[in-house]
Every structure is written in structure tokens, then in C-alpha cells.
Write an enzyme that holds these catalytic residues in place. Structure first.
Site, short mmCIF file in Angstrom:
data_model
loop_
_atom_site.label_atom_id
_atom_site.label_comp_id
_atom_site.label_asym_id
_atom_site.label_seq_id
_atom_site.Cartn_x
_atom_site.Cartn_y
_atom_site.Cartn_z
CE LYS A 1 15.65 26.56 -16.62
NZ LYS A 1 15.47 27.95 -17.02
CG HIS B 1 10.43 21.72 -14.49
ND1 HIS B 1 11.06 22.94 -14.45
CD2 HIS B 1 9.72 21.71 -15.63
CE1 HIS B 1 10.73 23.64 -15.51
NE2 HIS B 1 9.92 22.92 -16.25
CD GLU C 1 7.77 27.02 -23.96
OE1 GLU C 1 6.95 26.90 -23.02
OE2 GLU C 1 8.81 27.70 -23.87
CG ASP D 1 14.21 29.87 -20.10
OD1 ASP D 1 14.25 29.68 -18.87
OD2 ASP D 1 13.16 29.74 -20.76
CG HIS E 1 14.91 22.88 -19.04
ND1 HIS E 1 14.94 22.51 -17.71
CD2 HIS E 1 14.23 24.06 -19.08
CE1 HIS E 1 14.32 23.43 -16.99
NE2 HIS E 1 13.90 24.38 -17.79
CE LYS F 1 9.48 31.70 -23.14
NZ LYS F 1 8.47 30.70 -22.75
#
Length: 460
Positions: free
Chosen positions: A137, A167, A205, A224, A229, A328
Site C-alpha cells: 500500500k 500486513h 503509537e 497511512d 489498515h 504517532k
């Protein structure tokens, strides 16, 4: 030259960080679990690496996951590297021919725009009869470009041989979610709007930019993480039952969820939030303001924290907000799905306390599930409190990239993103992307190491 019994894994962009940090270590964990697999690794890139340097890089990647010496030796004995300008058709043709006529997996460890240019050239190159394309991606930059990308890929090979990799859809994630939903009688009957009030899918994160400005500053948290995801995880959570663990059936059910998904209330202004971290501290380490990070263009207004509330307009989920959030440089990493259950219709008069707040929490990393229920407290039998029952989920046999590579090498589409699903993900987030580009949603700030701006996710 590959032997008939082995598959050649051709890595385009082999000199990059993705190959060294994720792809090769993932392959190492796969071969450690399944040493009978025969995989010949061929790297290609513009970097001028000698055979010795390339083998050293492979060994270093394998050593990072403590690969058995026998596995490392078998791979490095036959691995090869070819310095190639991937945007030159003659050089690309020569590279493919050097891989032989056996089964070939072409892994694009390249920026998306380069991947599209290489695919445009590949349609003029004779490929082995069994050739699979494995793509990272993002799949395009919007719905229109995703459709164009799909059309281009289909000129190279069929959809059955195209593996769009996410993933997050590693075997453990997929099987744990599907097993939890459909392998027991307790949860299946209450998996609907009748019993679930809201769902949160969170991937916070504590890592900051970590040198990824080249990609991240052009994407941001929304593209992102949420657009790819987290929408994929949501579709697994919300899909209807499947009869068998079959790739087509699983992906059919996932895309049905995506087709029914819209921004909550049709208003990205009211149903989305964005923010960017400022200077702060995480675990005792100073983190600079995002705009001061190397490679960042402050004028882009890139967000590092995104939250979007969605609705799935079907009979099962109508009226349930699905809150997707990722960011983040946050103080407490949190990677989980939380299903909040509705209050009981009537709490018998006489009990003290509240029956609200029951929830099911599925931790994505590490895999675990916990169920928080209201029950009688110790002491006064009329007093109510919440207690949590917890259990670990099945641990993955290998790293996520190992799981994904195993599926690609076997030709299984179970863990991949189908072309129509890739386009639907862009459609879902398109109104938000446009609203943010027009500055209709303010860009808030939060200090690195904090929990983000106040008032975003509903209080627990």
C-alpha cells in the site's frame, strides 16, 4: 537460475529500508518455521551492491530475528543481486529473464509512483507462466487513481495473481477475529446494533516519525493508517458469517461491509478530527516538533493523529458509530478493537452502582482478548462493580511479513486486498480527504508523549 522445485522471490527496491527491516526478516521467520520451502531470493535496485555486500545484507536481516544458521546458509548460498534501472524496459526484461522460467514472485518494495511505472513496463515483458505480483500500500492516491492502477495491473496479469499486501491482515489477526466471532455460541448472537453501542478501532503509537518523512509527510495518519489498515480490520470485525475459510468468500464479505460504509452523518466536518504533535518527551527522550523533523514540509499541514467516525448502513450495524483512530508520538501505545455494549434495558431496583460500561477488548499487539462485565462486588451483595476476564490469543508462528509471504508463495489470496476493496477504501475516506484539504476541519495540536487532544474518543 531457479530450479523447477523452487520459487524465485524477486525484490524490486532491494536496497531500501522495507527490504532490510521487514521483508527479509519476515522471510527468515517463515523459513525457520517451514524449512522445507525452496525460495531463491533475487534483489534488484539502482544501488551498486557487490555480491558480497548483498549477501551480508541478507545475513544481517536474517540475524535480526535469530534465524537458524542452516536456514541462513541455504538462502545466502543461492541469493543474487542485480544492479538494475527498473524504469528501463530492456534492463527490466533482462532481470526477469535471469530469474528463469520457474514460478516467480515479484515483490514491489518501491514507492507507489515507481511501482506504477514499473508495472507499465512489465506489460511489455514476457513473464513466466506462474508470475505473482506482490504490492505494498497505498494502492493509488485516490479512488480514481486506484481504479487506473487496477486496470494497469490487469494488463500485466489476472486478479488471481495480484497480491495487494496489508500486513495487518496477517494470519493471526484474520484467524483470531474470525475464530472469536464464529467459533463460539456466546458472541455471535450479540454481534449487532441491538447489543453493541459503538466500536472503536485504535492504533496509537509511541513512535514518532523515525526517519520516514519521505513517505509519511505526503500521506499523514489518515492515508497511512485509517484508509488502509484500520478499514480492513473494521471490515473483518463487521462482516457477515462465512461458511468456509475461503479467500473469495472472505473477501466478498469484507467488501460488502466497505460498500455499506459512510462517514457518520454524511459530515466529515463533524465526524473527523486531525492533529499534529508538537515538541515533547516520550519515555525520557526528547521529541522535536513534527514540523522540525528532517524532511518535513510544514506547509503541507500533515496530520500525525487522525480520527474518523463511520457508519455501516446495513441491517446488522445501522446506528452504530465505528470510530477509527491512529496517531504517532502518543504517550501510551494502544492497539486494539473495543466493542462497547449497551446498558441492560432495566436494572432491578435495589442494586447500587451502574450496569453500564461492559465491553469486549481485542488487543491487536500483543494478541489478547478481555471481557469486562458488571457483576456483584465483594462485600455488600447489592453493590455492583466491573470485573475483567482476560485470555491471550493464539500467538503468530512468524512475523506478519512471513505470514503474508507464505500466502503469496502458495498463491492464496486469503490475506490480500482485492481490487474493488482497494477502490472502496478510497471512496469511504474521500469526503474526509477533501474536507481536510479545504481546511474545513481544524488542525489541532498535542504534545509528544501526551494522550492527544482532549475530548476526542469518548471516555471509557
Amino acid at each position: 537460475m531457479a530450479t523447477p522445485s523452487e520459487t524465485t522471490l524477486l525484490i524490486l527496491g532491494a536496497g531500501g529500508d522495507l527490504t532490510h527491516r521487514l521483508l527479509l526478516p519476515g522471510l527468515a521467520t517463515l523459513l525457520a518455521v517451514e524449512p522445507e520451502r525452496r525460495v531463491r531470493v533475487v534483489g534488484a535496485d539502482r544501488a551498486d551492491l557487490s555480491p558480497t555486500q548483498w549477501k551480508a545484507r541478507v545475513k544481517d536481516s536474517f540475524a535480526s530475528v535469530k534465524t537458524p544458521a542452516k536456514v541462513t546458509k541455504a538462502v545466502t548460498a543461492d541469493t543474487a543481486y542485480r544492479r538494475t534501472d527498473l524504469l528501463e524496459e530492456a534492463e527490466l526484461r533482462s532481470l526477469v529473464q535471469a530469474c528463469g522460467d520457474g514460478p516467480l514472485v515479484i515483490f514491489f518494495a518501491l514507492p507507489p509512483q515507481v511501482t506504477m511505472k514499473v508495472c507499465d513496463l512489465l506489460q511489455h515483458v514476457d513473464l513466466p507462466a506462474t508470475t505473482r505480483l506482490a504490492l505494498e500500500k497505498p494502492f493509488g492516491t485516490d479512488r480514481e487513481s486506484a481504479a487506473e492502477f487496477n486496470a494497469l495491473l490487469h494488463r500485466v496479469t489476472s486478479e488471481d495473481d495480484i497480491f495487494r499486501i496489508d500486513h495487518f491482515l496477517g494470519v493471526a489477526t484474520v484467524f483470531n477475529l474470525v475464530g472469536l466471532r464464529f467459533a463460539n455460541r456466546m458472541l455471535a448472537p450479540i454481534w449487532s446494533a441491538e447489543h453493541i453501542e459503538r466500536v472503536e478501532i485504535v492504533y496509537d503509537e509511541d513512535l514518532a516519525l523515525e526517519g520516514r518523512a519521505g513517505y509519511y509527510d505526503g500521506a499523514g495518519a489518515l492515508k497511512d493508517m485509517l484508509q488502509s489498515h484500520l478499514l480492513q480490520v473494521m471490515s473483518l470485525f463487521a462482516m457477515e458469517s462465512i461458511a468456509v475459510l475461503d479467500a473469495q468468500e472472505l473477501r466478498d464479505q469484507k467488501v460488502q461491509v466497505l460498500r455499506a460504509t459512510r462517514v457518520w452523518g454524511g459530515s466529515p466536518k463533524r465526524s473527523s478530527r486531525r492533529a499534529r504533535y508538537t515538541a515533547g518527551s516520550i519515555a525520557g527522550h526528547d521529541v522535536p516538533d513534527y514540523t522540525a523533523e528532517h524532511g518535513v514540509d510544514p506547509s503541507r499541514g500533515t496530520e500525525t493523529l487522525a480520527q474518523v467516525t463511520l457508519e455501516v448502513r446495513n441491517n446488522r450495524w445501522a446506528g452504530v458509530p465505528f470510530v477509527l483512530r491512529s496517531g504517532k508520538a502518543l504517550g501510551s501505545p494502544r492497539k486494539q478493537i473495543v466493542a462497547h455494549f449497551r446498558d441492560v434495558p432495566h436494572l432491578p431496583t435495589g442494586f447500587i452502582g451502574t450496569s453500564g460500561g461492559d465491553r469486549l477488548v481485542i488487543d491487536l499487539k500483543p494478541g489478547a482478548v478481555s471481557l469486562t462485565l458488571t457483576m456483584n462486588a465483594e462485600g455488600d451483595p447489592l453493590d455492583l462493580e466491573q470485573k475483567t476476564l482476560s485470555a491471550p490469543l493464539a500467538a503468530p508462528r512468524m512475523q506478519a511479513y512471513g505470514e503474508v509471504l507464505a500466502q503469496v508463495l502458495d498463491g492464496s489470496q486469503l490475506l490480500t486486498v482485492r481490487g474493488d476493496a482497494a477502490e472502496e477504501c478510497w471512496r469511504v475516506m474521500e469526503p474526509v480527504i477533501k474536507a481536510w484539504a479545504a481546511d474545513k476541519v481544524p488542525l489541532e495540536t498535542y504534545a509528544a508523549g501526551s494522550g492527544g487532544p482532549d475530548g476526542w474518543l469518548p471516555d471509557e
